[in-house]
Design an enzyme around this catalytic site. Sequence first.
Site, mmCIF file in Angstrom:
data_model
loop_
_atom_site.group_PDB
_atom_site.id
_atom_site.type_symbol
_atom_site.label_atom_id
_atom_site.label_comp_id
_atom_site.label_asym_id
_atom_site.label_seq_id
_atom_site.Cartn_x
_atom_site.Cartn_y
_atom_site.Cartn_z
ATOM 1 N N GLU A 8 0.816 -1.216 0.000
ATOM 2 C CA GLU A 8 0.000 0.000 0.000
ATOM 3 C C GLU A 8 0.850 1.267 0.000
ATOM 4 O O GLU A 8 0.648 2.174 0.822
ATOM 5 C CB GLU A 8 -0.973 -0.040 1.173
ATOM 6 C CG GLU A 8 -1.968 -1.187 1.026
ATOM 7 C CD GLU A 8 -2.881 -1.353 2.231
ATOM 8 O OE1 GLU A 8 -2.410 -1.102 3.358
ATOM 9 O OE2 GLU A 8 -4.043 -1.730 2.045
ATOM 10 N N ASN A 49 1.094 5.733 7.278
ATOM 11 C CA ASN A 49 -0.295 5.385 7.553
ATOM 12 C C ASN A 49 -0.521 3.979 8.091
ATOM 13 O O ASN A 49 -1.565 3.715 8.663
ATOM 14 C CB ASN A 49 -1.120 5.563 6.278
ATOM 15 C CG ASN A 49 -1.170 7.020 5.836
ATOM 16 O OD1 ASN A 49 -1.770 7.841 6.497
ATOM 17 N ND2 ASN A 49 -0.496 7.324 4.750
ATOM 18 N N HIS A 74 -18.083 -10.906 4.961
ATOM 19 C CA HIS A 74 -16.807 -10.258 5.292
ATOM 20 C C HIS A 74 -16.158 -10.975 6.465
ATOM 21 O O HIS A 74 -16.790 -11.198 7.490
ATOM 22 C CB HIS A 74 -17.019 -8.786 5.649
ATOM 23 C CG HIS A 74 -15.721 -8.070 5.935
ATOM 24 N ND1 HIS A 74 -15.409 -7.549 7.170
ATOM 25 C CD2 HIS A 74 -14.660 -7.817 5.144
ATOM 26 C CE1 HIS A 74 -14.205 -6.990 7.116
ATOM 27 N NE2 HIS A 74 -13.728 -7.147 5.903
ATOM 28 N N HIS A 75 -14.884 -11.336 6.278
ATOM 29 C CA HIS A 75 -14.083 -11.954 7.339
ATOM 30 C C HIS A 75 -12.845 -11.097 7.571
ATOM 31 O O HIS A 75 -11.886 -11.159 6.784
ATOM 32 C CB HIS A 75 -13.637 -13.367 6.935
ATOM 33 C CG HIS A 75 -14.751 -14.364 6.862
ATOM 34 N ND1 HIS A 75 -14.621 -15.567 6.188
ATOM 35 C CD2 HIS A 75 -16.000 -14.352 7.378
ATOM 36 C CE1 HIS A 75 -15.751 -16.246 6.297
ATOM 37 N NE2 HIS A 75 -16.605 -15.527 7.016
ATOM 38 N N GLU A 76 -12.848 -10.293 8.606
ATOM 39 C CA GLU A 76 -11.622 -9.606 9.015
ATOM 40 C C GLU A 76 -10.893 -10.503 10.001
ATOM 41 O O GLU A 76 -11.350 -10.715 11.116
ATOM 42 C CB GLU A 76 -11.916 -8.248 9.640
ATOM 43 C CG GLU A 76 -10.682 -7.540 10.179
ATOM 44 C CD GLU A 76 -9.556 -7.458 9.143
ATOM 45 O OE1 GLU A 76 -8.490 -8.067 9.373
ATOM 46 O OE2 GLU A 76 -9.755 -6.795 8.105
ATOM 47 N N GLU A 124 -5.288 -6.920 2.087
ATOM 48 C CA GLU A 124 -3.977 -7.111 2.723
ATOM 49 C C GLU A 124 -3.424 -8.489 2.311
ATOM 50 O O GLU A 124 -3.040 -9.287 3.150
ATOM 51 C CB GLU A 124 -4.054 -6.994 4.253
ATOM 52 C CG GLU A 124 -4.506 -5.641 4.748
ATOM 53 C CD GLU A 124 -6.014 -5.432 4.654
ATOM 54 O OE1 GLU A 124 -6.454 -4.347 4.233
ATOM 55 O OE2 GLU A 124 -6.766 -6.378 4.986
ATOM 56 N N GLU A 130 -9.658 3.809 -0.187
ATOM 57 C CA GLU A 130 -9.876 4.256 1.189
ATOM 58 C C GLU A 130 -8.810 5.241 1.668
ATOM 59 O O GLU A 130 -9.042 6.022 2.594
ATOM 60 C CB GLU A 130 -9.950 3.066 2.145
ATOM 61 C CG GLU A 130 -8.665 2.296 2.319
ATOM 62 C CD GLU A 130 -8.470 1.209 1.289
ATOM 63 O OE1 GLU A 130 -7.604 0.338 1.498
ATOM 64 O OE2 GLU A 130 -9.177 1.230 0.255
#
Length: 705
Positions: free
Chosen positions: A176, A197, A415-417, A486, A510
Amino acid sequence: MKFNLIPLILTVLFFSCNQKEKHITEVTSPNKDITVNFNLTKEGQPFYTVMFNNKTVVDTSFLGFDFKEIEDFDKNFKIKNASTSTFNETWQMPWGEQIDVVNHYNELRVELEETSELNRKLNIVFKVYDDGIGFRYEFPEQANFKEALIKDEHTEFNLTEDYKTFWIPGDWDIYEHLYNTTKLSEIDALQFANHKNLAQTYIPENAVNTPVTMVGTDGTHLSFHEAALIDYSGMTLKVDTENLDLKSNLVGSENTDYKVKRMLPFETPWRTIQISDNAPELIESKLIVNLNEPNKLGDVSWFTPMKYTGVWWEMHLGKSSWDYGMTQNMSTWTDTGGAHGKHGANTENVKRFIDFSAKNNIGGVLVEGWNTGWEHWIGFEDREGVFDFVTPYPDYDIDEVTRYAKEKGVEIIMHHETSAATETYTKQQDTAYALMQKYGMHSVKSGYVGKILPKGEYHHGQYMVNHYNNAAIKAAEYDVAVNAHEPIKATGLRRTYPNIISREGLRGQEFNAWASDGGNPPEHLPIVAFTRMLSGPIDYTPGIFNIKFDEYKPDNQVNTTIAQQLALYVVIYSPIQMAADLVEHYEANPEPLQFIKDVGVNWQKTKVLNGEVGDYVTIARQERETGDWFVGGITDENARTIDLIFDFLDENQSYEAIIYKDGDNAHWDENPLDIIIEKIEVSKGSNLSVKLAEGGGFAISIKKV
């Protein structure tokens, strides 16, 4: 600049005379434009060279390995056998930028054997295409070599020019970063060792991540990457700025003194060079997917390419939050009633997105923040066990939401964080995917924010390469497709496992909402199209209409025009494309919203009409289901006029083209919402000039009359 003091032909003759037997050590591309030569020095050290259009682009470059506890593979080889072959097939993508893919190459296979008493063996295989080359090492089964503990791989790319280079640092944890544009000799990755960041950045060497793209003074374009990254460590390229040399530098681990552990037999990933004399052909190249094995999953019709909305952007803006407002006491959760009142993934709000999607030809809704655990993962050292992937917050009725979505013809995207707590996620995958199967969910966005657990591992090392790949393979058992954030880099595995549908792996949209450095500059995406996008689909989340964020974050903004946001649905490829903005912002702009309603996501053909790396690009794609064409063009901070010829259309057919373009006063910062929408009739061979504002773009939908 480095000059070749010995002509290539004399070099080959000199080293060939050291071989007792003559072997074929040269292979050309089918169109004869690219030539690879392989040979050994008098010490038995393997090397190769690459020529393009009769010019050496990769000079004498050595190959080898450092091992733990045993002798290295760097010399004392002899050529045991060498052979060439030709392969030509056409295979079909179940989803992708096109249907038919030509896989045509000439192969050189060299079998090496040590002259020492161990007689260990190593094969090196080159596949040479019209659009570039791929080569890899094969470790065959053998009596004197059972296990390889690789400390590093020494694959060189010895360049002959100080190329203009588009690069990001060789970070072991994230991709990133903003792209830099410098000469090869001026690359300084270590200046970015302290990322502004994200905390988990780690840049140990003056190295770059791949794909890294270069442009020569004569128009030669090179892009270096890897393909079929399986059970191996990700590769960065260490830069020798004085000698203009790149050398593979594998991502390691703090837990071992080697970087790769493999039992023989095995093959490494392919080391790849895309080669062209123009920028558009880099995007059209299918080198990376062609170097991967065919589909191992069979029928994947359970996955449908789609556009989607979701509870995501509003959380980056601060309108709502991922967490609900619960407290954790050991293994039990206490409901505090959602005290802050901002939880985004509640039943009512998600139904609002479902209604909007159903009304606007959008197939899915992504729900982030639906499951317990969000209060207790950022900043916590031990994140194992914080999340589970089946327990919703009290205000999210998963039964009702999925029932309602099905009634409306909309699919919920899971969604799986994982919070990079890999052991927790691995243990829960069967349960999590079974829940998705129960509710008819076929897509999951996974996230890996934070430092990897177990401690000492990095996002791009062998441990995580296996984790990412195994998660996708496991998901396929439950008819689930994976969009990883990620992630490890894309290396064409979408051919072998078509449920690997997309991924992040770059500095995404984002960053415009919360980064402290001004967000992504206008040149970002015209570079991304010729770098990151060469590796595979990107979940970039386009479609932001409220460019300035005045209501929520007046100090941040998107650094494009609204017309460019529409163009991204064509330019930046993914089989899933998010309409990322808030429902109310779309409802306030029904005319530009029409393009998002119309645009396809799954393509029959792709034509790159023009482009220069880092400056601009225009792409036309034909939708599979309808045969409609869509065109998107974007530019950097410079205004320009693009001339189009519609020579990709059918003969003797009229089309209605709806053009969404920058207004006369449009500017990415001063007037980003200025847009003109007009209809014209076009046919094959029609001409059109379109003016792009600074940071602007245009989008065109083209349908048969």
